[in-house]
Design an enzyme around this catalytic site. Structure first.
Site, PDB file in Angstrom:
ATOM      1  N   HIS A 113       2.485   4.351  10.200  1.00 23.34           N
ATOM      2  CA  HIS A 113       1.462   3.384   9.793  1.00 23.34           C
ATOM      3  C   HIS A 113       1.476   3.103   8.291  1.00 23.34           C
ATOM      4  CE1 HIS A 113      -0.512   2.857  13.647  1.00 23.34           C
ATOM      5  NE2 HIS A 113      -0.365   4.147  13.858  1.00 23.34           N
ATOM      6  N   GLU A 148      -2.329  -7.886  12.351  1.00 24.46           N
ATOM      7  CA  GLU A 148      -1.143  -8.500  11.752  1.00 24.46           C
ATOM      8  C   GLU A 148      -1.183 -10.027  11.820  1.00 24.46           C
ATOM      9  OE1 GLU A 148       0.149  -7.175  15.970  1.00 24.46           O
ATOM     10  OE2 GLU A 148      -1.259  -6.563  14.416  1.00 24.46           O
TER      11      GLU A 148
END
Length: 214
Positions: A110, A140
């Protein structure tokens, strides 16, 4: 406006008013006291202004990428459409999603995913003008508002973004939905819905850009 100037300016005005009242009533105040009070008030105002600036930054901008958060982006979009309506010029909205981002996160972690999001935000900002707006819609998904830009001009921007992402972001690509005001939508809600819908259609193919036709 920078809040520091506001919070520094208010005590300055208060001190000037206080001095004027002292002169009006023939009251004598030691200059050293006046200077000390002024410096303290200005210093406190400066720190309060810094604090307000930080709060505004947190409320308006995404803490990771530094672009506008979705609520503030939508507010900006509403204002820009109203202005475009009054001045009769086009604007175009790009809805952009990173393809294969979950796989990238799973493979690289991450923290690497966060760095990639920051890189992507930088690519977006490098491909727009100062009058344009970049935001993070969520996860995203990103949005770009291009002022004084019709659909064909926006396609050129989207193509540049796709090409740069292919070369810079480790196998990640982008899918883009494109819609323009007033050609494809009359309100901010209609424009975001259309561009968002087209982006999800583009994601079915990946590394794809789909433009509204009506």
């Amino acid at each position: 406006m920078d809040s520091r100037w506001i919070f520094m300016g208010v005590p300055c005005l208060m001190i000037l008013t206080w001095l004027a009242l002292c002169i009006l009533h023939n009251e004598q105040m030691p200059m050293m006291v006046v200077v000390l009070v002024a410096l303290v008030q200005i210093a406190v105002g400066y720190r309060l202004g810094q604090y307000v600036n930080r709060l505004r930054q947190m409320a308006y901008y995404d803490s990771l990428t530094g672009v506008l958060v979705n609520r503030r982006f939508l507010d900006r979009l509403i204002r820009e459409i109203n202005q475009a309506k009054n001045q009769q010029y086009p604007l175009t909205l790009l809805f952009i999603d990173l393809d294969n981002f979950k796989q990238f996160n799973d493979s690289h972690g991450h923290m690497a995913g966060d760095r990639l999001l920051c890189q992507f935000a930088s690519i977006l900002q490098a491909n727009v003008q100062s009058r344009d707006t970049v935001g993070r819609w969520g996860g995203e998904e990103f949005v770009v508002l291009l002022k004084h830009t019709d659909t064909n001009e926006a396609l050129a921007v989207g193509t540049r973004i796709q090409e740069q992402v292919r070369h810079a972001l480790s196998g990640v690509t982008v899918s883009i939905g494109v819609a323009s005001y007033p050609m494809h939508a009359a309100t901010a809600e209609e424009l975001t819905h259309k561009a968002d819908t087209l982006m999800y259609e583009a994601k079915k193919k990946k590394d794809c850009m789909i433009v509204a036709t009506h």
